[in-house]
Design a protein around this motif. Structure first.
Motif, short mmCIF file in Angstrom:
data_model
loop_
_atom_site.label_atom_id
_atom_site.label_comp_id
_atom_site.label_asym_id
_atom_site.label_seq_id
_atom_site.Cartn_x
_atom_site.Cartn_y
_atom_site.Cartn_z
N ALA A 58 7.69 -12.31 -1.43
CA ALA A 58 6.98 -11.38 -2.32
C ALA A 58 6.93 -9.99 -1.71
CB ALA A 58 5.57 -11.89 -2.59
N GLN A 59 6.75 -9.90 -0.41
CA GLN A 59 6.76 -8.60 0.26
C GLN A 59 8.12 -7.93 0.08
OE1 GLN A 59 5.70 -9.98 4.17
NE2 GLN A 59 3.52 -9.56 3.89
N ALA A 60 9.19 -8.72 0.21
CA ALA A 60 10.54 -8.17 0.03
C ALA A 60 10.74 -7.70 -1.41
CB ALA A 60 11.59 -9.23 0.39
N ALA A 61 10.27 -8.50 -2.37
CA ALA A 61 10.41 -8.14 -3.78
C ALA A 61 9.60 -6.89 -4.11
CB ALA A 61 9.97 -9.31 -4.67
N LEU A 62 8.43 -6.78 -3.51
CA LEU A 62 7.58 -5.61 -3.74
C LEU A 62 8.23 -4.37 -3.12
CD1 LEU A 62 4.95 -4.87 -5.08
CD2 LEU A 62 3.74 -5.44 -2.97
N GLY A 63 8.84 -4.53 -1.96
CA GLY A 63 9.57 -3.42 -1.37
C GLY A 63 10.69 -2.94 -2.28
N TYR A 64 11.40 -3.90 -2.87
CA TYR A 64 12.48 -3.54 -3.80
C TYR A 64 11.92 -2.81 -5.02
CZ TYR A 64 16.37 -3.88 -7.03
OH TYR A 64 17.36 -3.57 -7.92
N ALA A 65 10.77 -3.26 -5.51
CA ALA A 65 10.16 -2.60 -6.67
C ALA A 65 9.84 -1.14 -6.35
CB ALA A 65 8.89 -3.35 -7.08
N TYR A 66 9.26 -0.90 -5.19
CA TYR A 66 8.94 0.48 -4.81
C TYR A 66 10.21 1.30 -4.57
CZ TYR A 66 3.88 0.00 -4.37
OH TYR A 66 2.53 -0.16 -4.64
N SER A 67 11.24 0.69 -4.00
CA SER A 67 12.47 1.44 -3.73
C SER A 67 13.20 1.79 -5.02
CB SER A 67 13.39 0.63 -2.81
OG SER A 67 13.97 -0.47 -3.50
N SER A 68 12.99 0.99 -6.06
CA SER A 68 13.70 1.19 -7.33
C SER A 68 12.83 1.80 -8.42
CB SER A 68 14.25 -0.15 -7.82
OG SER A 68 15.06 -0.75 -6.83
N GLY A 69 11.52 1.90 -8.17
CA GLY A 69 10.62 2.41 -9.19
C GLY A 69 10.46 1.47 -10.36
N LEU A 70 10.50 0.17 -10.10
CA LEU A 70 10.36 -0.84 -11.15
C LEU A 70 8.92 -1.36 -11.19
CD1 LEU A 70 13.65 -2.87 -10.60
CD2 LEU A 70 13.15 -1.29 -12.46
N GLY A 71 8.17 -0.94 -12.19
CA GLY A 71 6.80 -1.40 -12.33
C GLY A 71 5.80 -0.61 -11.53
N VAL A 72 6.28 0.24 -10.65
CA VAL A 72 5.45 1.13 -9.83
C VAL A 72 6.22 2.44 -9.66
CG1 VAL A 72 4.15 -0.60 -8.52
CG2 VAL A 72 6.43 0.10 -7.75
N PRO A 73 5.52 3.53 -9.35
CA PRO A 73 6.24 4.78 -9.07
C PRO A 73 7.14 4.61 -7.84
CG PRO A 73 3.92 5.22 -9.45
CD PRO A 73 4.06 3.73 -9.33
N HIS A 74 8.30 5.23 -7.88
CA HIS A 74 9.22 5.18 -6.74
C HIS A 74 8.52 5.73 -5.50
CE1 HIS A 74 13.17 5.56 -4.69
NE2 HIS A 74 12.57 6.57 -4.09
#
Length: 234
Positions: free
Chosen positions: A81-97
């Motif tokens: 989940a930490q890895a997936a959350l890192g990807y979300a932040y790096s890609s701006g998916l669901g959270v601001p980049h």
């Protein structure tokens, strides 16, 4: 032609928990076992539920909902989940980049041995995203992920050895890691390995072996391989 480091972060592979349909309500209107487990605080279930929202499996796709469940799971220290959350932040998916937040979560997961996070942390150092640029740090993290058999990291480690970026240049080591990634079907590695057989850098020249690997990469749509292939077939 030289191999290049991959320019983007890689999305971690999604694990599935064996609960049948992921979150769809049961016939009597009750929540699925996965939904109940996630709401009870089960970190693996929260991660799986985040995956369901990320991919739109049995629920309406929602990056925001995915991130919400990843955050719950990540706060319990669950590395995927930490890895997936890192990807979300790096890609701006669901959270601001946010590269700094991405690196923070990649680091947490990488420290627990998560291969995709180790690779993405290496990419962050290679590109200077969220951390100062460092080829040495990049190569170090690629190496950790590569030793777990993570193909993108194997390719990038091979490229690091080929170019002498963060490690002492060593064509033999470059070919070694290209081969490992190529055997897992990585098209860029297949092209790089084919080129090594053409040039004889790190391996004995072999037109036949070059053709085998360039053909494999071309069949996967690798543009560089497709450009090289006609000349090899003459």
């Amino acid at each position: 032609m030289t191999a290049a480091l991959l320019p983007v972060f890689a999305q971690p592979a999604f694990a599935r928990i064996g609960v049948g349909r992921v979150v769809k309500m049961t016939r009597d209107g009750l929540k699925s076992p996965l939904q109940k487990a996630a709401e009870r605080g089960d970190a693996k279930a929260q991660y799986a539920l985040g995956n369901a929202y990320s991919k739109g499996q049995d629920v309406s796709k929602s990056d925001e909902q995915a991130v919400s469940w990843y955050q719950k799971s990540a706060s319990q220290g669950y590395a995927p989940a930490q890895a997936a959350l890192g990807y979300a932040y790096s890609s701006g998916l669901g959270v601001p980049h946010d590269d700094q937040q991405a690196v923070s979560f990649f680091q947490k997961a990488a420290n627990q041995g998560n291969a995709s996070a180790q690779y993405n942390l290496g990419m962050a150092y290679s590109n200077g995203q969220g951390v100062p640029h460092s080829d040495e740090e990049a190569a170090s993290w690629y190496q950790r992920a590569a030793h777990q058999g993570y193909a993108p990291a194997e390719f990038n480690l091979g490229a690091a050895y080929y170019h002498g970026e963060g490690v002492v240049q060593d064509y033999g080591q470059a070919v070694f890691w290209y081969q490992k990634a190529a055997e897992q079907g990585d098209a860029k590695a297949q092209t790089a390995l084919g080129v090594a057989y053409i040039t004889g850098r790190g391996v004995t020249k072999s037109r036949d072996n070059a053709l085998i690997w360039i053909q494999k990469a071309a069949d996967q749509g690798d543009v560089t391989a497709q450009k090289i292939l006609p000349a090899l077939k003459k």
